[in-house]
Design an enzyme around this catalytic site. Structure first.
Site, PDB file in Angstrom:
ATOM      1  N   ASP A  88       0.854  -1.201   0.000  1.00 47.19           N
ATOM      2  CA  ASP A  88       0.000   0.000   0.000  1.00 47.19           C
ATOM      3  C   ASP A  88       0.882   1.241   0.000  1.00 47.19           C
ATOM      4  OD1 ASP A  88       0.867  -0.479   2.700  1.00 47.19           O
ATOM      5  OD2 ASP A  88      -0.713   0.841   3.457  1.00 47.19           O
ATOM      6  N   GLU A 152       0.211  -0.870   5.904  1.00 47.47           N
ATOM      7  CA  GLU A 152       1.280  -0.271   6.710  1.00 47.47           C
ATOM      8  C   GLU A 152       1.044   1.221   6.881  1.00 47.47           C
ATOM      9  OE1 GLU A 152       4.983   1.554   8.032  1.00 47.47           O
ATOM     10  OE2 GLU A 152       3.928   2.018   6.196  1.00 47.47           O
TER      11      GLU A 152
HETATM   12  N1  BES Z   1       8.785   3.343   5.289  1.00 42.83           N
HETATM   13  C1  BES Z   1       8.203   4.270   6.169  1.00 42.83           C
HETATM   14  C2  BES Z   1       8.998   4.483   7.444  1.00 42.83           C
HETATM   15  C3  BES Z   1      10.399   5.014   7.255  1.00 42.83           C
HETATM   16  C4  BES Z   1      10.728   5.890   6.251  1.00 42.83           C
HETATM   17  C5  BES Z   1      11.367   4.600   8.127  1.00 42.83           C
HETATM   18  C6  BES Z   1      12.033   6.335   6.097  1.00 42.83           C
HETATM   19  C7  BES Z   1      12.648   5.068   8.009  1.00 42.83           C
HETATM   20  C8  BES Z   1      12.993   5.928   6.977  1.00 42.83           C
HETATM   21  C9  BES Z   1       6.797   3.795   6.524  1.00 42.83           C
HETATM   22  O1  BES Z   1       6.078   3.410   5.384  1.00 42.83           O
HETATM   23  C10 BES Z   1       6.031   4.945   7.121  1.00 42.83           C
HETATM   24  O2  BES Z   1       5.794   5.897   6.428  1.00 42.83           O
HETATM   25  N2  BES Z   1       5.640   4.852   8.397  1.00 42.83           N
HETATM   26  C11 BES Z   1       4.818   5.831   9.001  1.00 42.83           C
HETATM   27  C12 BES Z   1       4.105   5.277  10.174  1.00 42.83           C
HETATM   28  C13 BES Z   1       2.800   4.613   9.841  1.00 42.83           C
HETATM   29  C14 BES Z   1       2.114   4.149  11.105  1.00 42.83           C
HETATM   30  C15 BES Z   1       1.880   5.480   9.028  1.00 42.83           C
HETATM   31  C16 BES Z   1       5.652   6.988   9.486  1.00 42.83           C
HETATM   32  O3  BES Z   1       6.826   6.835   9.814  1.00 42.83           O
HETATM   33  O4  BES Z   1       5.085   8.086   9.549  1.00 42.83           O
HETATM   34 MN    MN Z   2       7.199   2.195   4.171  1.00 42.86          MN
HETATM   35 MN    MN Z   3       5.351   5.293   4.383  1.00 44.32          MN
END
Ligand code: BES
Ligand code: MN
Ligand code: MN
Length: 456
Positions: A88, A152
Site C-alpha cells: 500500500d 502499513e
Molecule cells: N517506510 C516508512 C517508514 C520510514 C521511512 C522509516 C524512512 C525510516 C525511513 C513507513 O512506510 C512509514 O511511512 N511509516 C509511518 C508510520 C505509519 C504508522 C503510518 C511513518 O513513519 O510516519
Molecule cells: Mn514504508
Molecule cells: Mn510510508
C-alpha cells in the site's frame, strides 16, 4: 557475485517493467475509493511471488486489506528469513505539485517518479526479484518466507492480528525489511532503530454555531486562536516539549553513543540547501542527527477550521481541529504518551472552549541489534556490493510492526533499506533511483548467502 550481476544484467529491462506495472496500481490504503485497486495490487503481488517460485502463496484475507504470504522451504536445517514489506502507499495529494502523474511511473535522470516508487513498492519488489534470481540460478541459501501487507500506511492493525494467529507459520530466524533509507550510495548505512508513534486528533469548540465575526467577534473566544495558542504552548523557548512526564522514560545517550551517531557523514549546509531553509530548528542542546534519531518530537500534521474557500467570509467559527503526532524513542510507550497528552491538552484548555482529544493508531519504538549474525550478514553483503562497510544510523521514521515482530514472534529485524532521504516519501514527486533498485537486487542474495554461512 559475477553470477548475480549477470542475471540482473540479462533481466534488467523486465525487472523495471514489472516494477512499473506494480506502481501503476493506485493502492492508497487510506482512501476507500481505491479499494478495488488495492485488492488488484494484492493479486498482482501474489501472482509475481508465484512466478518467482514461491510455494503456498496465499492472499490472506483480514478485516482490512489482505496480507500476501508465500514461502520456499528448501531444508529445515537452514536458517529462515522472513521478508516483510508493504504494497500500500500514501495518498498522492497534493496532486497539482506532481510533475508527472503519481500512478504513471516516469523516468527522469535515472530516477523513477511515482507514488510508492521507494516507499515501499520499489523496495519490497527488489526482494521478489532477488528471490527469483536465487531460484533461477539455484543459489537460494536460506529458507524464505514472504509477508507483504497492504495496511502499513494506516497503522497495520490487522497485521498484528494475523501475526498473533500465525506464529507457527511465521517462524523464522530474522525479519528482513527494506523500507528505510541510507545516507547515500557513497556512504551506505543501515538503520538500527525506528521511532514509535502516538497520533492524536483534537477538536476545540467555542460557541454552538458559526457566528458573524462583526456581531460577536471580540466578545466570544475564537476556537482557532485558542487552538493555536494551545499548540504553541506545547514547546518552550528551547523547543523542548512541555507536556509533564513526557520525557520521564527517555534515556540519555552515553558520550560514546553520541560520538558514534554524530560521526556519520552529514552536512548541515547541504541539508538546509536541499530543503531551502535558512536555519534548522530543534530541541536545544542536540544535533540534527540526534534530534531525528534519538529524541522524541511533537508535530502538528494538519490544522483546520473556519472558512478556507474562495474569497472572504467574515466568520467566527464554532470549531477548530488539528492532527498532532509524537515520535517516540525507546522506553516511551504509545498508549502512555497518548494518555498523558490527552490529560495535558485537556488541562490547558481555557474556560472559553471545550476540547475533545482522540487517539489514532500508534506504534512502539525499536532498536535493532548490531551484534547479531543477521546484522553481520547485512554488513558483509553491503561491503561486498558497495565496497564499503555500512555505517549504523538511527532512523526517524516508524514501522510499528517491527516492535510487534519482537514481542509476538520473538524475532529481531534487520532494516536493509536502499532509499534516500531525498526520495520524497509521502511527498509529491516521490522517486527511487533505478541504480538503487538494481543495487538492492544485487545485494539481497548476498545477505541470504552470508546469513546461511555465518549461521553455521
Ligand atoms: N517506510 C516508512 C517508514 C520510514 C521511512 C522509516 C524512512 C525510516 C525511513 C513507513 O512506510 C512509514 O511511512 N511509516 C509511518 C508510520 C505509519 C504508522 C503510518 C511513518 O513513519 O510516519
Ligand atoms: Mn514504508
Ligand atoms: Mn510510508
Amino acid at each position: 557475485m559475477q553470477e548475480i550481476k549477470k542475471y540482473v544484467e540479462e533481466n534488467k529491462q523486465r525487472f523495471l517493467e514489472e516494477l512499473f506495472e506494480l506502481l501503476r496500481f493506485p493502492s492508497v490504503s487510506a482512501d476507500p475509493k481505491y479499494k478495488g485497486d488495492v485488492l488488484k495490487t494484492a493479486a498482482f503481488v501474489a501472482e509475481k511471488l508465484k512466478e518467482a517460485g514461491a510455494d503456498k502463496v496465499e492472499i490472506c484475507e483480514t478485516a482490512g486489506y489482505p496480507i500476501i504470504y508465500g514461502e520456499k522451504i528448501i531444508d529445515a536445517a537452514l536458517p529462515t528469513v522472513l521478508i516483510y514489506g508493504h504494497y500500500d502507499v500514501q495518498p498522492a495529494d497534493p496532486l497539482e505539485l506532481w510533475h508527472t502523474p503519481p500512478f504513471e511511473p516516469t523516468v527522469r535522470d535515472g530516477k523513477i517518479y511515482a507514488r510508492g516508487a521507494c516507499d515501499d513498492k520499489g523496495q519490497f519488489y527488489m526482494h521478489v526479484k532477488a528471490f527469483e534470481l536465487m531460484m533461477k540460478t539455484n543459489t537460494l541459501a536460506c529458507n524464505v518466507k514472504f509477508m507483504i501487507e497492504g495496511e502499513e500506511e494506516v497503522g497495520s492493525s490487522n497485521l498484528g492480528i494475523f501475526v498473533n494467529a500465525n506464529k507457527e507459520r511465521l517462524k523464522a530466524d530474522v525479519v528482513l525489511i527494506s523500507d528505510t533509507s541510507m545516507i547515500s550510495m557513497e556512504n551506505p548505512s543501515i538503520e538500527t532503530g525506528l521511532r514509535g508513534l502516538a497520533y492524536m486528533e483534537v477538536e476545540v469548540t467555542g460557541p454552538n454555531r458559526d457566528l458573524h465575526s462583526g456581531v460577536y467577534g471580540g466578545a466570544v473566544a475564537n476556537p482557532i486562536t485558542i487552538l493555536c495558542k494551545m499548540i504553541a504552548s506545547l514547546h518552550d523557548e528551547n523547543n523542548h516539549i512541555t507536556i509533564p512526564e513526557f520525557y520521564d522514560k527517555v534515556v540519555k545517550l552515553t558520550e560514546d553513543e553520541k560520538k558514534a551517531l554524530n560521526s556519520a557523514p552529514f552536512d548541515l549546509e547541504d541539508y538546509k540547501k536541499d530543503l531551502d531553509i535558512n536555519a534548522e530548528w530543534g530541541e536545544k542542546g542536540y544535533s540534527t542527527l540526534e534530534r531525528t534519531g534519538t529524541r522524541p518530537t511533537l508535530e502538528v500534521n494538519g490544522i483546520w477550521g473556519g472558512y478556507i474557500g474562495e474569497g472572504a467570509k467574515t466568520v467566527l467559527p464554532s470549531k477548530a481541529n488539528a492532527k498532532i503526532s509524537m515520535r517516540l524513542v525507546p522506553h516511551q510507550n504509545s498508549d502512555e504518551i497518548s494518555a498523558i497528552f490527552q490529560k495535558h491538552f485537556e488541562s490547558i484548555a481555557p474556560d472559553f472552549v471545550k476540547v475533545k482529544v482522540h487517539a489514532h493508531h500508534g506504534g512502539e519504538p525499536v532498536v535493532t541489534p548490531t551484534d547479531s549474525v543477521a546484522y553481520r550478514a547485512a554488513e558483509k553483503a553491503i561491503l561486498t556490493s558497495f565496497g564499503k562497510k555500512p555505517i549504523p544510523t538511527r532512523g526517524g521514521g516508524s514501522i510499528p510492526i517491527v516492535a510487534l515482530f519482537e514481542d509476538v514472534l520473538g524475532i529481531k529485524s534487520v532494516l536493509l533499506g536502499f532509499g534516500l532521504d531525498s526520495d520524497a516519501l509521502h511527498s509529491p514527486n516521490e522517486k527511487y533511483d533505478i541504480y538503487n533498485y538494481y543495487k538492492g537486487i544485487e545485494t539481497l542474495p548476498l545477505f541470504h548467502k552470508y546469513f546461511a554461512e555465518l549461521s553455521k
